[in-house]
Write an enzyme that holds these catalytic residues in place. Structure first.
Site, mmCIF file in Angstrom:
data_model
loop_
_atom_site.group_PDB
_atom_site.id
_atom_site.type_symbol
_atom_site.label_atom_id
_atom_site.label_comp_id
_atom_site.label_asym_id
_atom_site.label_seq_id
_atom_site.Cartn_x
_atom_site.Cartn_y
_atom_site.Cartn_z
ATOM 1 N N ASP A 168 -10.624 14.717 -5.801
ATOM 2 C CA ASP A 168 -10.239 15.949 -5.112
ATOM 3 C C ASP A 168 -8.954 15.705 -4.324
ATOM 4 O O ASP A 168 -8.784 14.665 -3.683
ATOM 5 C CB ASP A 168 -11.364 16.421 -4.182
ATOM 6 C CG ASP A 168 -11.167 17.866 -3.735
ATOM 7 O OD1 ASP A 168 -11.978 18.722 -4.154
ATOM 8 O OD2 ASP A 168 -10.209 18.144 -2.979
ATOM 9 N N ILE A 169 -8.045 16.660 -4.375
ATOM 10 C CA ILE A 169 -6.741 16.512 -3.732
ATOM 11 C C ILE A 169 -6.857 16.564 -2.197
ATOM 12 O O ILE A 169 -5.969 16.079 -1.489
ATOM 13 C CB ILE A 169 -5.785 17.619 -4.244
ATOM 14 C CG1 ILE A 169 -4.334 17.206 -4.080
ATOM 15 C CG2 ILE A 169 -6.054 18.956 -3.577
ATOM 16 C CD1 ILE A 169 -3.366 18.108 -4.842
ATOM 17 N N GLY A 201 -17.264 30.029 -0.834
ATOM 18 C CA GLY A 201 -15.917 29.471 -0.698
ATOM 19 C C GLY A 201 -15.320 28.968 -1.992
ATOM 20 O O GLY A 201 -14.394 28.152 -1.973
ATOM 21 N N HIS A 213 -17.098 23.547 -11.152
ATOM 22 C CA HIS A 213 -16.855 22.133 -10.888
ATOM 23 C C HIS A 213 -17.926 21.651 -9.932
ATOM 24 O O HIS A 213 -18.272 22.333 -8.969
ATOM 25 C CB HIS A 213 -15.455 21.914 -10.306
ATOM 26 C CG HIS A 213 -15.092 22.866 -9.213
ATOM 27 N ND1 HIS A 213 -14.702 24.167 -9.465
ATOM 28 C CD2 HIS A 213 -15.101 22.724 -7.871
ATOM 29 C CE1 HIS A 213 -14.461 24.782 -8.317
ATOM 30 N NE2 HIS A 213 -14.712 23.930 -7.330
HETATM 31 P P1 AMP Z 1 -14.041 25.135 -4.489
HETATM 32 O O1 AMP Z 1 -13.603 25.585 -3.127
HETATM 33 O O2 AMP Z 1 -15.496 24.805 -4.592
HETATM 34 O O3 AMP Z 1 -13.580 26.070 -5.572
HETATM 35 O O4 AMP Z 1 -13.322 23.733 -4.729
HETATM 36 C C1 AMP Z 1 -12.011 23.610 -5.187
HETATM 37 C C2 AMP Z 1 -11.600 22.199 -4.901
HETATM 38 O O5 AMP Z 1 -10.476 21.897 -5.700
HETATM 39 C C3 AMP Z 1 -11.214 21.929 -3.434
HETATM 40 O O6 AMP Z 1 -12.027 20.893 -2.911
HETATM 41 C C4 AMP Z 1 -9.747 21.529 -3.530
HETATM 42 O O7 AMP Z 1 -9.412 20.525 -2.608
HETATM 43 C C5 AMP Z 1 -9.644 21.031 -4.963
HETATM 44 N N1 AMP Z 1 -8.331 21.110 -5.568
HETATM 45 C C6 AMP Z 1 -7.464 22.154 -5.541
HETATM 46 N N2 AMP Z 1 -6.369 21.865 -6.245
HETATM 47 C C7 AMP Z 1 -6.538 20.606 -6.744
HETATM 48 C C8 AMP Z 1 -5.733 19.748 -7.547
HETATM 49 N N3 AMP Z 1 -4.518 20.109 -8.008
HETATM 50 N N4 AMP Z 1 -6.216 18.519 -7.860
HETATM 51 C C9 AMP Z 1 -7.438 18.133 -7.394
HETATM 52 N N5 AMP Z 1 -8.235 18.908 -6.636
HETATM 53 C C10 AMP Z 1 -7.793 20.129 -6.301
#
Ligand code: AMP
Ligand code: ZN
Length: 114
Positions: free
Chosen positions: A30-31, A93, A100
């Site tokens: 996760d970023i 959220g 995922h």
């Molecule tokens: P959600 O809020 O459950 O939809 O989770 C989305 C997740 O994706 C969050 O934890 C973000 O930090 C993560 N995220 C967003 N963009 C990226 C990216 N480019 N690479 C890796 N993780 C990401």
């Protein structure tokens, strides 16, 4: 052309820290990690939310969980415990509409979640 961020990551169009990949599943760091271990386990198939999981996807969901367990062992958090979170919709959220599994661990966590 897809507008989905995670489809772009799976397709290699957007860079990511990929830590696991097989025919059905990709896992990335996760970023914006919320714990020492924070991995996103993605089905290669674009499924927007849990409500879109069809009967044909049930084995795929199991494969995502099996990959999560595999990664938890590789990360060494199988003994201490971990959380697997799948956010669905606005109140949860969910920000990326490609389902995922968040694999989170490496620190104690509170319940109920915020
Ligand atoms: P959600 O809020 O459950 O939809 O989770 C989305 C997740 O994706 C969050 O934890 C973000 O930090 C993560 N995220 C967003 N963009 C990226 C990216 N480019 N690479 C890796 N993780 C990401
Ligand atoms: Zn997608």
């Amino acid at each position: 052309m897809t507008e989905c961020l995670f489809c772009k990551i799976i397709g290699g169009e957007v860079p990511s820290m990929t830590i696991y990949s097989d025919d059905d599943v990709v896992a990335i760091e996760d970023i914006n990690p919320q714990a020492p271990t924070h991995v996103l386990v993605l089905p290669r198939k674009h499924i927007p939310t849990t409500l879109d999981i069809g009967d044909d996807d049930l084995e795929l969901m199991g494969r995502c969980l099996a990959a999560s367990n595999h990664i938890a062992r590789e990360k060494g958090i199988d003994g201490s415990g971990f959380r697997i979170v799948l956010n669905s919709g606005a109140d949860a959220g969910q920000s990326v509409h490609h389902i995922h599994f968040h694999l989170i661990g490496g620190r104690p966590m509170m319940w109920p979640p915020g």
